[in-house]
Design a protein around this motif. Structure first.
Motif, PDB file in Angstrom:
ATOM      1  N   ALA A  21    -101.278   0.533   0.708  1.00 26.78           N
ATOM      2  CA  ALA A  21    -100.149  -0.153   0.483  1.00 26.78           C
ATOM      3  C   ALA A  21     -99.250   0.545  -0.508  1.00 26.78           C
ATOM      4  N   GLY A  22     -97.801   0.552  -0.294  1.00 34.55           N
ATOM      5  CA  GLY A  22     -96.938   1.290  -1.272  1.00 34.55           C
ATOM      6  C   GLY A  22     -96.832   2.791  -1.279  1.00 34.55           C
ATOM      7  N   VAL A  23     -97.561   3.377  -0.431  1.00 36.40           N
ATOM      8  CA  VAL A  23     -97.446   4.892  -0.123  1.00 36.40           C
ATOM      9  C   VAL A  23     -96.024   5.259   0.271  1.00 36.40           C
ATOM     10  N   LEU A  24     -95.764   4.660   1.373  1.00 34.73           N
ATOM     11  CA  LEU A  24     -94.318   5.137   1.929  1.00 34.73           C
ATOM     12  C   LEU A  24     -93.308   4.756   0.779  1.00 34.73           C
ATOM     13  N   ALA A  25     -93.262   3.627   0.188  1.00 30.42           N
ATOM     14  CA  ALA A  25     -92.139   3.411  -0.911  1.00 30.42           C
ATOM     15  C   ALA A  25     -92.230   4.388  -1.918  1.00 30.42           C
ATOM     16  N   LEU A  49     -93.267  15.759  -4.886  1.00 32.22           N
ATOM     17  CA  LEU A  49     -94.144  15.144  -3.914  1.00 32.22           C
ATOM     18  C   LEU A  49     -95.596  15.638  -4.349  1.00 32.22           C
ATOM     19  N   ARG A  50     -95.670  16.888  -4.516  1.00 36.16           N
ATOM     20  CA  ARG A  50     -96.796  17.665  -4.813  1.00 36.16           C
ATOM     21  C   ARG A  50     -97.631  17.079  -5.949  1.00 36.16           C
ATOM     22  N   GLY A  51     -96.623  16.323  -6.857  1.00 36.35           N
ATOM     23  CA  GLY A  51     -97.243  15.954  -8.278  1.00 36.35           C
ATOM     24  C   GLY A  51     -97.740  14.267  -8.030  1.00 36.35           C
ATOM     25  N   LEU A  52     -97.524  13.828  -7.087  1.00 33.99           N
ATOM     26  CA  LEU A  52     -97.628  12.354  -6.806  1.00 33.99           C
ATOM     27  C   LEU A  52     -99.062  12.198  -6.562  1.00 33.99           C
ATOM     28  N   ASP A  53     -99.686  11.213  -7.100  1.00 36.95           N
ATOM     29  CA  ASP A  53    -101.179  11.080  -7.217  1.00 36.95           C
ATOM     30  C   ASP A  53    -101.618  10.560  -5.527  1.00 36.95           C
ATOM     31  N   MET A  64     -79.428  30.360  -2.771  1.00 35.41           N
ATOM     32  CA  MET A  64     -79.857  29.585  -1.813  1.00 35.41           C
ATOM     33  C   MET A  64     -79.937  28.155  -2.241  1.00 35.41           C
ATOM     34  N   GLY A  65     -80.152  27.801  -3.444  1.00 38.78           N
ATOM     35  CA  GLY A  65     -80.103  26.461  -4.044  1.00 38.78           C
ATOM     36  C   GLY A  65     -78.802  25.658  -3.407  1.00 38.78           C
ATOM     37  N   GLU A  66     -77.664  26.517  -3.461  1.00 30.10           N
ATOM     38  CA  GLU A  66     -76.367  25.728  -3.201  1.00 30.10           C
ATOM     39  C   GLU A  66     -76.351  25.428  -1.677  1.00 30.10           C
ATOM     40  N   THR A  67     -77.098  26.323  -0.691  1.00 28.78           N
ATOM     41  CA  THR A  67     -77.200  25.987   0.892  1.00 28.78           C
ATOM     42  C   THR A  67     -77.446  24.915   1.112  1.00 28.78           C
ATOM     43  N   VAL A  68     -76.754  24.094   2.083  1.00 28.93           N
ATOM     44  CA  VAL A  68     -77.240  22.829   2.567  1.00 28.93           C
ATOM     45  C   VAL A  68     -78.267  23.048   3.851  1.00 28.93           C
ATOM     46  N   THR A  69     -79.467  22.562   3.752  1.00 29.88           N
ATOM     47  CA  THR A  69     -80.558  22.719   4.685  1.00 29.88           C
ATOM     48  C   THR A  69     -80.855  21.379   5.102  1.00 29.88           C
ATOM     49  N   ARG A  70     -81.985  21.357   6.158  1.00 30.18           N
ATOM     50  CA  ARG A  70     -82.758  20.251   6.415  1.00 30.18           C
ATOM     51  C   ARG A  70     -84.287  20.478   6.217  1.00 30.18           C
ATOM     52  N   TYR A  71     -84.991  19.714   5.881  1.00 32.57           N
ATOM     53  CA  TYR A  71     -86.436  20.079   5.618  1.00 32.57           C
ATOM     54  C   TYR A  71     -87.220  19.071   6.576  1.00 32.57           C
ATOM     55  N   TYR A  72     -88.304  19.694   7.081  1.00 35.78           N
ATOM     56  CA  TYR A  72     -89.427  18.790   7.878  1.00 35.78           C
ATOM     57  C   TYR A  72     -90.629  19.113   6.869  1.00 35.78           C
ATOM     58  N   ILE A  73     -91.002  17.886   6.341  1.00 33.09           N
ATOM     59  CA  ILE A  73     -92.341  17.800   5.423  1.00 33.09           C
ATOM     60  C   ILE A  73     -93.455  17.114   5.947  1.00 33.09           C
ATOM     61  N   GLN A  74     -94.607  17.639   5.871  1.00 36.81           N
ATOM     62  CA  GLN A  74     -95.992  16.924   6.303  1.00 36.81           C
ATOM     63  C   GLN A  74     -96.688  16.671   5.222  1.00 36.81           C
ATOM     64  N   LEU A  75     -97.022  15.309   5.053  1.00 36.65           N
ATOM     65  CA  LEU A  75     -98.074  14.953   3.845  1.00 36.65           C
ATOM     66  C   LEU A  75     -99.283  14.278   4.183  1.00 36.65           C
ATOM     67  N   ASP A  76    -100.382  14.879   3.554  1.00 43.23           N
ATOM     68  CA  ASP A  76    -101.614  14.131   3.799  1.00 43.23           C
ATOM     69  C   ASP A  76    -101.805  13.042   2.579  1.00 43.23           C
ATOM     70  N   VAL A  77    -101.716  12.022   2.779  1.00 46.63           N
ATOM     71  CA  VAL A  77    -101.726  10.647   1.843  1.00 46.63           C
ATOM     72  C   VAL A  77    -102.769   9.839   2.018  1.00 46.63           C
ATOM     73  N   ALA A  78    -102.841   9.037   0.954  1.00 47.37           N
ATOM     74  CA  ALA A  78    -103.843   8.093   0.871  1.00 47.37           C
ATOM     75  C   ALA A  78    -103.319   6.845   1.341  1.00 47.37           C
TER      76      ALA A  78
END
Ligand code: NAI
Ligand SMILES: N[C@@H](CC=O)C(=O)O
Ligand code: NA
Length: 428
Positions: free
Chosen positions: A359-363, A409-413, A342-356
């Motif tokens: 400033a600078g979050v998007l970057a 992403l899960r590891g980001l503060d 599966m790791g070699e299969t090319v796909t696309r993801y939709y990801i939804q994040l709850d964020v603070a």
């Protein structure tokens, strides 16, 4: 002929044999006589079933001299496998609706069919009533299939459809699907994607002439699909469907391809795509072939009568073969392409994040995608302050890079929660 199992499908097979006896005899050129029905509980009252035909000794039934065709609609691996093997060894033609068995140990059944010169037909095993295996085994066998993609499990499509259109709960929708005769004896097979994975293995094997078993299929079911996923899809003008995808992965120099990808998972597809309008327990499958182009197969994928229709079609085919001294197609897996991880299969993801919302979050988020070589197609912020959410849709990338991005992403503060992750299919 003998019938093994008299549940949802078996009961309908008996009914059609009785109601259409004259037409079936005329089409075959000989009468079709039911010599016996193997059941587990012979004392149970079965409407329209002659009790004199019932037996609990399935092994004796499949080797009887007055039986030349055996129909297996018991399900599961054993005793179905032993019974089919015994039947073929005794020179009987066999018909089965048992995708679990075909996907787990089809090789043994196909070898027996070859060794004993027996017909082995299994149209009902994938997408119920829809003629799909015969087109792949016969009509398209001269073409070069690139991809088979579709909805092949009625129960999960019913559940997802009820969640999408009525906001129904998962368990309530599953109970309805069970009552309507769509679900497997153990509905875990449906909701965890085992049933669709078995069907994907059967389809891939036929499409690519390559041995594929259930264990080769990357499988994710719908139990992790949340109402947030369904709502997220709605906001994207998309819908969540459990897809089975069998793809030939091209190599730069080889026509046959580098290997095949066979996978089952819930994915977001645009509401404008024909698969999005597949409602309730219906199934639909696209077959894309080099010369034929794109073909779509649509219809009832589950339920007693539709499945029995496919069984009866097989029955007439094998009976005609017997009358005419002919035999059905044999499976060939000469191509022996590897099934790629599966790791070699090319796909696309939709990801939804709850964020603070600062400033600078998007970057910071964008940097995480870039670190894994994943390109972002679209990003938007929903809400603000404590309710801020980022919705990111990626371009195509290897699945390994996409899942590594999600882990990062899960590891980001600044990411409070990754609230939805879903693959995106069929929109390019
Ligand atoms: N229900 C559906 O929509 C579809 C079902 N199928 C396949 O058709 C097969 C049958 O499915 P259903 O009729 O829905 O299941 P079911 O559970 O309603 O019927 C199976 C019957 O076999 C009987 N049985 C179990 N072990 C037996 C044994 N050793 N000897 C005799 N009888 C035995 C059970 O008592 C039961 O009545 C399965 O392989 C299933 O995957 C395929 C396509 C669609
Ligand atoms: N349980 C299956 C039955 C048909 O194969 C489904 O829901 O599709
Ligand atoms: Na079918």
């Amino acid at each position: 002929m003998a019938l093994l199992g008299c549940g949802v499908v078996g009961t309908e097979v008996v009914r059609l044999l009785r109601d259409q006896a004259d037409d079936l005899a005329a089409r075959v050129g000989a009468p079709l006589e039911l010599a016996g029905i193997a059941v587990r509980r012979p004392d149970r009252v079965r409407q329209g079933v002659d009790p004199a035909l019932l037996t609990t000794d399935a092994h004796a039934l499949v080797t009887r001299d007055d039986v030349d065709i055996v129909i297996e609609v018991i399900g599961g691996i054993e005793p179905a496998r032993s019974l089919l093997l015994e039947a073929m060894k005794s020179g009987k033609s066999v018909i089965t609706a048992n995708k679990a068995l075909l996907a787990e140990d089809g090789a043994t059944l196909f070898a027996a069919a070859r060794e004993y010169g027996a017909d082995l037909y299994y149209e009902a095993s994938v997408a119920g009533a829809i003629p799909l295996l015969r087109p792949l085994r016969e009509s398209l066998v001269g073409d070069h299939v690139h991809r088979v993609l579709g909805i092949v499990n009625g129960t999960t499509n019913y559940i997802l459809d009820q969640m999408d259109t009525h906001g129904a709960g998962f368990n309530e929708a599953l109970q309805e699907a069970q009552a309507l005769g769509y679900a497997e004896a153990d509905p875990t097979a449906d909701v965890e994607g085992f049933d669709a994975a078995a069907k994907a293995a059967i389809l891939a094997q036929l499409a690519f002439h390559t041995p594929v078993s259930a264990a080769d299929v990357h499988r994710e079911g719908i139990t992790e699909v949340t109402s947030a996923d369904v709502a997220g899809a709605k906001a994207m003008d998309s819908v969540v469907k459990l897809l089975a995808i069998c793809e030939r992965i091209p190599s730069p120099d080889g026509r046959n391809g580098r290997g095949v990808s066979v996978r089952v998972y819930p994915a977001m597809i645009p509401r404008s795509h024909p698969l999005a309008s597949v409602r309730e327990a219906y199934n639909a499958v696209f077959v894309e072939a080099e010369s034929a182009g794109s073909l779509m197969f649509y219809g009832a994928g589950a339920g007693g009568a539709p499945t029995a229709s496919a069984v009866l079609g097989d029955l007439v085919a094998v009976a005609r073969n017997l009358v005419g001294g002919a035999s059905g197609p044999v499976e060939v897996t000469y191509a022996s392409l590897p099934v790629l991880p599966m790791g070699e299969t090319v796909t696309r993801y939709y990801i939804q994040l709850d964020v603070a919302d600062q400033a600078g979050v998007l970057a910071t988020v964008a940097e995480e995608f870039a670190r894994h070589g994943v390109s972002i197609q679209a990003v938007r912020q929903v809400g603000f302050g404590d309710d801020a959410q980022l919705v990111v849709v990626t371009h195509r990338a290897p699945d390994a890079a996409l899942s590594a991005t999600v882990r990062g992403l899960r590891g980001l503060d600044i990411v409070r929660e990754v609230s939805s992750v879903m693959r995106v299919e069929a929109d390019e």
